[in-house]
Design a protein around this motif. Sequence first.
Motif, mmCIF file in Angstrom:
data_model
loop_
_atom_site.group_PDB
_atom_site.id
_atom_site.type_symbol
_atom_site.label_atom_id
_atom_site.label_comp_id
_atom_site.label_asym_id
_atom_site.label_seq_id
_atom_site.Cartn_x
_atom_site.Cartn_y
_atom_site.Cartn_z
ATOM 1 N N PHE A 52 -2.077 -0.280 -1.390
ATOM 2 C CA PHE A 52 -1.165 0.013 -0.287
ATOM 3 C C PHE A 52 -1.001 1.509 -0.032
ATOM 4 O O PHE A 52 -0.572 1.915 1.042
ATOM 5 C CB PHE A 52 0.211 -0.622 -0.518
ATOM 6 C CG PHE A 52 0.241 -2.110 -0.304
ATOM 7 C CD1 PHE A 52 -0.413 -2.694 0.772
ATOM 8 C CD2 PHE A 52 0.930 -2.933 -1.182
ATOM 9 C CE1 PHE A 52 -0.386 -4.070 0.975
ATOM 10 C CE2 PHE A 52 0.975 -4.303 -0.986
ATOM 11 C CZ PHE A 52 0.303 -4.871 0.080
ATOM 12 N N GLN A 53 -1.360 2.351 -0.987
ATOM 13 C CA GLN A 53 -1.256 3.799 -0.781
ATOM 14 C C GLN A 53 -2.099 4.254 0.399
ATOM 15 O O GLN A 53 -1.724 5.154 1.127
ATOM 16 C CB GLN A 53 -1.694 4.556 -2.034
ATOM 17 C CG GLN A 53 -0.719 4.440 -3.165
ATOM 18 C CD GLN A 53 -1.189 5.227 -4.375
ATOM 19 O OE1 GLN A 53 -2.365 5.500 -4.552
ATOM 20 N NE2 GLN A 53 -0.240 5.590 -5.219
ATOM 21 N N GLY A 54 -3.257 3.644 0.577
ATOM 22 C CA GLY A 54 -4.142 4.077 1.654
ATOM 23 C C GLY A 54 -4.384 3.030 2.715
ATOM 24 O O GLY A 54 -5.097 3.282 3.686
ATOM 25 N N HIS A 55 -3.803 1.839 2.585
ATOM 26 C CA HIS A 55 -4.080 0.736 3.530
ATOM 27 C C HIS A 55 -2.772 0.093 3.967
ATOM 28 O O HIS A 55 -2.445 -0.983 3.505
ATOM 29 C CB HIS A 55 -4.976 -0.295 2.858
ATOM 30 C CG HIS A 55 -5.687 -1.197 3.819
ATOM 31 N ND1 HIS A 55 -5.176 -2.389 4.242
ATOM 32 C CD2 HIS A 55 -6.888 -1.069 4.424
ATOM 33 C CE1 HIS A 55 -6.035 -2.981 5.062
ATOM 34 N NE2 HIS A 55 -7.081 -2.198 5.180
ATOM 35 N N LEU A 61 -0.759 -3.156 4.487
ATOM 36 C CA LEU A 61 -1.422 -4.449 4.682
ATOM 37 C C LEU A 61 -2.387 -4.699 3.532
ATOM 38 O O LEU A 61 -3.134 -3.791 3.140
ATOM 39 C CB LEU A 61 -2.234 -4.465 5.977
ATOM 40 C CG LEU A 61 -1.491 -4.292 7.291
ATOM 41 C CD1 LEU A 61 -2.481 -4.236 8.446
ATOM 42 C CD2 LEU A 61 -0.514 -5.429 7.487
ATOM 43 N N MET A 62 -2.402 -5.906 3.015
ATOM 44 C CA MET A 62 -3.375 -6.250 1.977
ATOM 45 C C MET A 62 -4.745 -6.364 2.633
ATOM 46 O O MET A 62 -4.909 -7.121 3.598
ATOM 47 C CB MET A 62 -3.007 -7.562 1.289
ATOM 48 C CG MET A 62 -3.926 -7.912 0.140
ATOM 49 S SD MET A 62 -3.334 -9.369 -0.755
ATOM 50 C CE MET A 62 -4.503 -9.399 -2.106
ATOM 51 N N PRO A 63 -5.740 -5.632 2.135
ATOM 52 C CA PRO A 63 -7.080 -5.719 2.733
ATOM 53 C C PRO A 63 -7.643 -7.138 2.655
ATOM 54 O O PRO A 63 -7.511 -7.813 1.629
ATOM 55 C CB PRO A 63 -7.910 -4.754 1.885
ATOM 56 C CG PRO A 63 -6.917 -3.800 1.299
ATOM 57 C CD PRO A 63 -5.678 -4.629 1.069
ATOM 58 N N GLY A 64 -8.263 -7.568 3.734
ATOM 59 C CA GLY A 64 -8.846 -8.911 3.784
ATOM 60 C C GLY A 64 -9.849 -9.158 2.679
ATOM 61 O O GLY A 64 -9.920 -10.252 2.117
ATOM 62 N N VAL A 65 -10.620 -8.144 2.332
ATOM 63 C CA VAL A 65 -11.618 -8.302 1.277
ATOM 64 C C VAL A 65 -10.950 -8.622 -0.059
ATOM 65 O O VAL A 65 -11.519 -9.339 -0.887
ATOM 66 C CB VAL A 65 -12.536 -7.062 1.198
ATOM 67 C CG1 VAL A 65 -11.783 -5.850 0.700
ATOM 68 C CG2 VAL A 65 -13.765 -7.341 0.367
ATOM 69 N N GLN A 106 -1.604 -11.309 8.754
ATOM 70 C CA GLN A 106 -1.552 -10.175 7.830
ATOM 71 C C GLN A 106 -0.746 -10.554 6.583
ATOM 72 O O GLN A 106 0.150 -11.394 6.637
ATOM 73 C CB GLN A 106 -0.904 -8.978 8.527
ATOM 74 C CG GLN A 106 -1.706 -8.528 9.734
ATOM 75 C CD GLN A 106 -0.971 -7.516 10.586
ATOM 76 O OE1 GLN A 106 0.225 -7.316 10.459
ATOM 77 N NE2 GLN A 106 -1.710 -6.867 11.467
ATOM 78 N N VAL A 107 -1.091 -9.910 5.480
ATOM 79 C CA VAL A 107 -0.375 -10.087 4.219
ATOM 80 C C VAL A 107 0.266 -8.748 3.877
ATOM 81 O O VAL A 107 -0.407 -7.713 3.877
ATOM 82 C CB VAL A 107 -1.325 -10.553 3.102
ATOM 83 C CG1 VAL A 107 -0.602 -10.640 1.767
ATOM 84 C CG2 VAL A 107 -1.948 -11.908 3.473
ATOM 85 N N VAL A 108 1.561 -8.788 3.613
ATOM 86 C CA VAL A 108 2.335 -7.552 3.388
ATOM 87 C C VAL A 108 3.102 -7.652 2.068
ATOM 88 O O VAL A 108 3.244 -8.734 1.501
ATOM 89 C CB VAL A 108 3.319 -7.311 4.565
ATOM 90 C CG1 VAL A 108 2.558 -7.112 5.877
ATOM 91 C CG2 VAL A 108 4.315 -8.451 4.684
#
Length: 155
Positions: A52-55, A61-65, A106-108
């Motif tokens: 989450f520091q950079g996304h 947002l939790m990256p999809g990957v 989205q996942v937060v």
Amino acid sequence: MSSTNIAPIDIRGIMELLPHRYPFLLVDRVLEFEPLVSIRAIKNVTANEPFFQGHFPGYPLMPGVLIIEALAQTAGLLLLMSKPKEELRNKLFLFTGLERVKFRRQVVPGDQLELDMVHVKNKMNVWKMDGTAKVNGNLVTEASLSGAFVDREQV
């Protein structure tokens, strides 16, 4: 999804099965399990996740990957829990393919990912499974995954 008589598995049990560790272990608990059929697990998404520091700064947002990786780890648990330990000695379950991926929401931070995997088929050493990730019962991600067991020495 029905469960067997195996009780929920906590993080210690998961760490005995998966080689992943912080910050890449993305399954916190197994809730339900039916050998070689299905599994339900969870990932608690907290504001302290390093990604989450950079996304993205100011809009985490939790990256999809990483959602896909959580599903892949859940798939690995389904197979690792289904097979005798002696059969898996010195083996790793590696992700080999991905199909029909869809991201729906989205996942937060504060979300709890509900991870479901269902065994579809296997041929020799390749296993195919369908999975979904949900938050509060709402579909977040769906995908078909494949993987194979390999000798640790081959990696």
